[in-house]
Scaffold this motif. Sequence first.
Motif, short mmCIF file in Angstrom:
data_model
loop_
_atom_site.label_atom_id
_atom_site.label_comp_id
_atom_site.label_asym_id
_atom_site.label_seq_id
_atom_site.Cartn_x
_atom_site.Cartn_y
_atom_site.Cartn_z
N THR A 1 0.82 -1.21 0.00
CA THR A 1 0.00 0.00 0.00
C THR A 1 0.85 1.25 0.00
OG1 THR A 1 -1.76 -1.17 1.19
CG2 THR A 1 -1.84 1.23 1.20
N SER A 2 1.82 1.34 0.92
CA SER A 2 2.66 2.53 1.01
C SER A 2 3.70 2.54 -0.11
CB SER A 2 3.36 2.57 2.37
OG SER A 2 4.36 1.56 2.45
N THR A 3 4.35 3.67 -0.28
CA THR A 3 5.38 3.80 -1.31
C THR A 3 6.53 2.83 -1.09
OG1 THR A 3 4.85 6.14 -1.65
CG2 THR A 3 7.02 5.39 -2.38
N TRP A 4 6.98 2.73 0.16
CA TRP A 4 8.09 1.82 0.45
C TRP A 4 7.67 0.37 0.28
CZ3 TRP A 4 12.85 3.14 0.17
CH2 TRP A 4 13.25 4.42 0.51
N GLU A 5 6.44 0.03 0.62
CA GLU A 5 5.97 -1.34 0.39
C GLU A 5 5.98 -1.67 -1.09
OE1 GLU A 5 2.88 -2.03 4.16
OE2 GLU A 5 2.18 -1.05 2.31
N VAL B 1 9.71 -2.24 -2.05
CA VAL B 1 10.51 -3.28 -1.39
C VAL B 1 9.83 -4.64 -1.36
CG1 VAL B 1 11.57 -3.93 0.81
CG2 VAL B 1 11.73 -1.58 0.01
N VAL B 2 8.52 -4.70 -1.14
CA VAL B 2 7.86 -5.98 -0.88
C VAL B 2 7.87 -6.93 -2.07
CG1 VAL B 2 5.61 -7.03 -0.40
CG2 VAL B 2 6.47 -5.19 1.06
N PRO B 3 7.47 -6.52 -3.28
CA PRO B 3 7.54 -7.47 -4.39
C PRO B 3 8.95 -8.00 -4.62
CG PRO B 3 6.18 -5.59 -5.00
CD PRO B 3 6.86 -5.24 -3.70
N ALA B 4 9.95 -7.13 -4.39
CA ALA B 4 11.33 -7.56 -4.55
C ALA B 4 11.71 -8.61 -3.51
CB ALA B 4 12.27 -6.37 -4.46
N PHE B 5 11.15 -8.51 -2.31
CA PHE B 5 11.42 -9.50 -1.26
C PHE B 5 11.02 -10.90 -1.73
CE2 PHE B 5 9.88 -11.99 2.37
CZ PHE B 5 10.99 -11.97 3.21
N VAL B 6 9.84 -11.02 -2.31
CA VAL B 6 9.37 -12.32 -2.80
C VAL B 6 10.17 -12.75 -4.02
CG1 VAL B 6 7.34 -13.62 -3.54
CG2 VAL B 6 7.08 -11.76 -1.88
N GLY C 1 3.41 -7.82 -11.66
CA GLY C 1 2.06 -8.12 -12.10
C GLY C 1 1.27 -8.89 -11.06
N TYR C 2 1.94 -9.84 -10.42
CA TYR C 2 1.27 -10.61 -9.35
C TYR C 2 0.81 -9.69 -8.23
CZ TYR C 2 0.93 -13.65 -5.24
OH TYR C 2 0.51 -14.27 -4.09
N TYR C 3 1.62 -8.67 -7.91
CA TYR C 3 1.27 -7.73 -6.86
C TYR C 3 0.45 -6.54 -7.37
CZ TYR C 3 3.59 -9.82 -2.89
OH TYR C 3 3.91 -10.65 -1.84
N ARG C 4 0.06 -6.61 -8.62
CA ARG C 4 -0.79 -5.58 -9.24
C ARG C 4 -0.15 -4.19 -9.14
NH1 ARG C 4 -4.26 -8.44 -5.70
NH2 ARG C 4 -5.43 -10.11 -6.73
#
Length: 397
Positions: free
Chosen positions: A181-185, A188-193, A345-348
């Motif tokens: 939701t946030s800019t940092w998420e 960073v988050v899709p890259a984590f997966v 794409g998976y994380y839209r």
Amino acid sequence: MSAVAWIAVVSLSAWVWLLLGQGFFWRTDQRLPDRDEPVRWPSVAVVVPARNEAAVLPASLPSLLAQEYPGDAEVVLVDDCSDDGTGELARALSVRCGGLPLTVVTPGEPEPGWTGKLWALRHGIALARRWKPDFLLLTDADIAHEPDSLYELVRAAGPVSGAGGEGDFDLVSQMARLRVTSTWERLVVPAFVYFFGQLYPFRWVNRRGTRTAAAAGGCVLLRTRAAERAGVPESIRQAVIDDVSLARAVQRSGGRIWLGLADRVDSVRPYPGLRELWRMVSRSAYAQLRHSPLLLAATVAGLLLVYVVPPAAFVTGLTTGDAAAAWAGGAAWVVMAGTYMPMLGYYRQSLWLAPLLPFTAFLYLLMTVDSAVQHHLGRGAAWKGRTYARPEAAPEP
């Protein structure tokens, strides 16, 4: 060619190998196997370790209590010495929402040699085994499940007997879709997966006879018999990276595992700023490297070569007129961004974030170095008020 051009060519070669030779890690098509319904629906005990989770329980626990499952199922929430009313809130939610039976237990502080989560799982699993369930669903307190999540997990695992036929699994794990939701998420988050899949390609994990083992700790369906055979959680009691350790223990004991991305299992935990995301990564990054300075140095060098060199060589080549450096660096950058697009794409998320992967990778490099620094300062892996100064890494096969 210049030295910059040669380094860029090496980076491009690495990306060609990653594209074709690392289990097609960049693809996002590993989803729950579609299986026939079992003749008899097995019993399941859902075990939820929870420490100071009052903020997320209202969004997660009701989803477990509301599971539409044809067999017998119960939920055990292990209140791991919370001081925010986690246990009381869980009981109140059970009364308010109804659904599956809920038991709340408090095991006390971990004994020496145990990490907090595995200590909580030990007591939750011990209580659940009194009911002799066929399966254990180990799920974190911040994970929300769609009503058919348990149904689909058990169906994917195969017959209760676990006869060893094609498609029968002792451990089925889904990588929950993390909050973005946030800019940092978003950054960073899709890259984590993505990085997790690069390290543990899901196709390799799911292949019969493989040596690659991994799981996603937020959602793990485990046959009780396989857990007993692997001696978990006692056999992995010091592991900071408990999910990978669990998968390796099951695999070493002869079990077959499956890991994929989730469509209907979501994390509700927010990571609004870089500080929270940094803590999430750095607390276990050095443990992943088995606390080895040599592995740390190799990892830093590898991240620089694979992720930082392409854009640096591209820009350097353009500004100095070095066509070979610009071509090789640009080509590596394009391949890198292309492999990242399926995860975005998976994380839209916008595909325009793909060229920013080198920046995100550099952040992960800094997080890994910080993890090593904290370890050598004696602060080790810190999480929710507990510090494991000298934690063991996930055991190697």
